[in-house]
Enzyme design. Structure first.
Site, PDB file in Angstrom:
ATOM      1  N   HIS B 280      36.288  22.363 -20.344  1.00 19.35           N
ATOM      2  CA  HIS B 280      36.913  21.479 -21.240  1.00 19.35           C
ATOM      3  C   HIS B 280      35.968  20.338 -21.770  1.00 19.35           C
ATOM      4  CE1 HIS B 280      37.855  18.256 -18.114  1.00 19.35           C
ATOM      5  NE2 HIS B 280      37.738  19.543 -17.192  1.00 19.35           N
ATOM      6  N   GLU B 326      42.032  18.349 -21.528  1.00 15.90           N
ATOM      7  CA  GLU B 326      42.497  19.005 -20.348  1.00 15.90           C
ATOM      8  C   GLU B 326      42.828  17.701 -19.329  1.00 15.90           C
ATOM      9  OE1 GLU B 326      42.255  20.246 -16.183  1.00 15.90           O
ATOM     10  OE2 GLU B 326      41.181  18.764 -17.064  1.00 15.90           O
ATOM     11  N   HIS B 424      36.005  12.584 -11.279  1.00 16.83           N
ATOM     12  CA  HIS B 424      36.696  11.237 -12.066  1.00 16.83           C
ATOM     13  C   HIS B 424      36.215   9.920 -11.758  1.00 16.83           C
ATOM     14  CE1 HIS B 424      40.521  14.116 -12.344  1.00 16.83           C
ATOM     15  NE2 HIS B 424      39.697  14.645 -12.929  1.00 16.83           N
TER      16      HIS B 424
END
Lengths: 465, 465
Positions: B280, B326, B424
């Site tokens: 992604h 995504e 993240h």
């Protein structure tokens, strides 16, 4: 749906009950390592409070004191220092080098002296360069093309080999013997491409030897970063007449007193059969030696702690040995084997961790086919931990001197891809070690030691290779 | 000695001649990836020239343009953009939080808004804290103990699981649904312990959902770093009456136009059978999305390049798909499957790389038992590359919407130990990707695609689980 769920639960509980004692012991070891591991804290101290631990340095002695104190605190049966005289080589003030394309037009490049090298004259060396791809090129070039020049060894590590240790083996002769060989053709010095697969600005040091070359005939040797090597090679292609300058102030002192640090748990039923697990406490001086080999030391200490804390009482005597001076002399490994021989100590197994604190993949063994097959029976026990390599191969430099005994030698095999990014360079530092990867390695070692202790090895089978 | 050497040479040459076509093709793929790989350079651009690529951002659009241009340059049969509307959520000015032990006595802690969260009121929120170990605790506490307070979800990832993805699965409900659930009990906001196994100062963002909670009833949600969570929990134990303050300015805008980027090599004999390989293109905004999932994108692009450059002409149509969105919507994956359905496209295989650019260990498959067994026949071919995992399991979020087709879904399984150190967070950056590890992943993917293309899959076997 409900029936199949019940069935699933039933199967799951059956599996739990069917778990073997060995499965349980391995699970206890891994669980403890991943929840209450000590290795990372020990490594933090070795790396960040002590730093690079070159043989004969103050840091090496601090590391002896620290690890002995930590082993003392574990409540082992015995902890002691084994005296060993070690070489003391000192880097001196930072090295300096440049490429001179025309008089006055220079570009600095990062270098470092190779361990054991002599210094340059006080004013440094400036000379033409002759680039080679290996020692075998010297003969072809002959004295007339080498005399008075700096030989530049520039054979890179082979990138298509999956094990980076194989790539290293294929190149390291340039570093180890390059100066001795080039000196025979009258070279003024040697510059060696750093032993790493990355292109970057770190020069990587490492041991070299002058063999039987007389002190007066020894020429200085330095490593150049891979980016520096690429630049030098490209510049040479444009103009073979460029000059290279380098200056280094390293010095060999007299041998000094140092120690192997040893701790042991005495075997309950076969105390005279010794199993060794170890790494080397010395390191190079550029980084803090976290991967090479702080990791191996704390993992080896952790093996004894994990077995002790999980309540396992080894039948055989289990020793952790933190060897001194692997990097530039192997005096610790040789001394340990010599003392073992003199005392008639019987070693049945030795395991070294000296390939970095990366995710463990398995072990390579220097042992008989019979013992390899015997050990491979346990592969299934390691599958849940993604440990899959049980192959013949290299064990470790420090334990190799034990080879004349009737034993199994083993080396932990962590993932090798990043090892040479850091090996012997300024960036072999604590922040590049991942806590879980380090602890998984320790747990994997402890698991093998447990199985070797419990089931023994097959005696009287000759080590081949 | 000489005889045995000759024998050895003879054996070696026999082995070379006995090499199968498949062995040779895999060797060509790995050799090319490790010597002339493109993926790392592409990733360098995506990470360092473009940066974090949150859906709807300028960076996401730059990434669409860049990857399309790179695919155009590879000489594929067709490259195109597939339009898809995506959500646009913007973080706004940096978040701010502190623990207030007494009025005026505060300690700042690192937080970040969860993706999709609403903002706090302009002045922030200050309230008492109630710590829970999961959503299931809310019911026990009840409205009287939650109303007006900030719920602090502090269940850590389980360290004893060897796959860190399993640990993540066991915790991520707190992040995804924590705010929706706590809101039902009148909470003022939620703070969630970051999804990582390390103790450090990085807050880790990630998607959350309010489910069917009306806009007016949505409460703000933020992640706190693990060190912050430990401090908050320890402080709460000393004094349950402390207050927590946080402020965030994130905002959801209307959907905007974006694209999946697609390139294909048309199959020579079965052009209507499609194989997809993808990652992604969007990422979170805190780091530069190198591991998640810049790595998977460039590896997928590399699969087509490696097969093309090694001269392999696929029988089936091979597509690279760089999916958009995504992270916070899965709009790209859903759109791709929808268009495939509408066009009656027959997909036989889809492979996603979305688990970081670390050393590859193998694949997990969402496919029938028959197809798993079929694929496991090729295990031996992967052994020289230390690829050993061929198991049932998760494939990838973007390719899952294709599941109603008669196909094999697969996910690349790299080593998982370091993934959640970066996932993240601000430190998901280029320097944490190792070039060889990245390229080994691409070569491993290309090798599987080659084998699937050459030998096909077993049709009409139902996917179970």
């Amino acid at each position: 749906m409900r029936t199949s769920l019940l069935l699933l639960l039933f199967c799951a509980s059956t599996i739990v009950f069917a778990q073997s004692e060995d499965e349980k012991q391995l699970k206890s070891i891994y669980d403890l390592a991943l929840t209450e591991g000590q290795g990372y804290d020990w490594l933090n101290h070795l790396s960040n409070q002590i730093g690079g631990r070159l043989s004969g340095s103050v840091q090496a002695e601090l590391a002896v004191d620290y690890t002995k104190a930590q082993l003392d605190s574990l409540g082992l049966d015995r902890v002691w220092l084994q005296p060993v005289m070690v070489p003391k080589w000192v880097r001196g003030t930072p090295e300096f080098a440049f490429i001179e394309t025309k008089p006055g037009l220079t570009t600095n490049v990062p270098i470092c002296a190779l361990g054991g090298s002599v210094a340059t004259p006080d004013g440094g060396i400036k000379a033409n360069i002759v680039e080679v791809k290996g020692i075998e090129d010297l003969e072809k070039l002959g004295r007339e093309q080498i005399e008075g020049k700096i030989v530049f060894y520039n054979r890179p590590m082979e990138p298509t080999l999956i094990s980076t240790f194989e790539s290293y083996s294929g190149c390291v002769d340039q570093r180890y013997a390059g100066a001795a060989e080039a000196g025979k053709f009258g070279a003024a010095g040697v510059i060696v491409r750093s032993m790493t697969l990355r292109l970057d600005d770190y020069p990587h040091t490492g041991s070299m030897s002058y063999g039987d070359v007389a002190v007066a005939n020894r020429i200085p040797a330095a490593a150049i970063s891979t980016n520096g090597a690429e630049l030098l090679s490209a510049t040479l292609k444009l103009n073979p007449d460029i000059k290279f300058y380098f200056k280094q102030n390293c010095k060999q002192f007299d041998d000094v007193q140092s120690y192997n640090v040893i701790g042991e748990i005495r075997g309950t039923t076969h105390p005279n059969e010794i199993m060794v697990v170890g790494g080397h406490l010395d390191s190079w001086d550029l980084g803090d030696g976290s991967h090479d080999d702080g990791a191996g030391c704390v993992q080896s200490m952790e093996v004894l702690r994990l077995l002790k804390e999980t309540g396992y009482k080894p039948k055989r005597t289990l020793r952790v040995v933190l060897f001194m001076n692997e990097e530039n002399g192997l005096r610790g490994g040789n001394k340990y084997a010599e003392v073992a021989r003199n005392k008639n100590e019987k070693h049945v197994f030795a395991l070294e961790s000296d390939s970095g604190g990366f995710t463990p993949r398995g072990f390579s063994f220097n042992c008989s086919d019979e013992n390899l097959k015997h050990i491979q029976q346990w592969k299934g026990l390691f599958e849940p931990y993604l440990i899959h390599m049980f192959v013949k191969g290299y064990s470790g430099a420090d334990i190799r001197p034990l080879m004349d005994q009737d034993l199994v030698l083993a080396g932990l095999r962590p993932d090798s891809q990043r090892y040479f990014d850091h090996h012997h360079a300024e960036n072999d530092t604590f922040e590049h070690v991942n806590q879980r990867e380090l602890q998984l390695g320790a747990a994997t070692m402890a698991s093998l030691v447990y199985l070797i202790d419990k089931y023994g090895t097959i005696p009287n089978t000759k080590i081949k290779g």
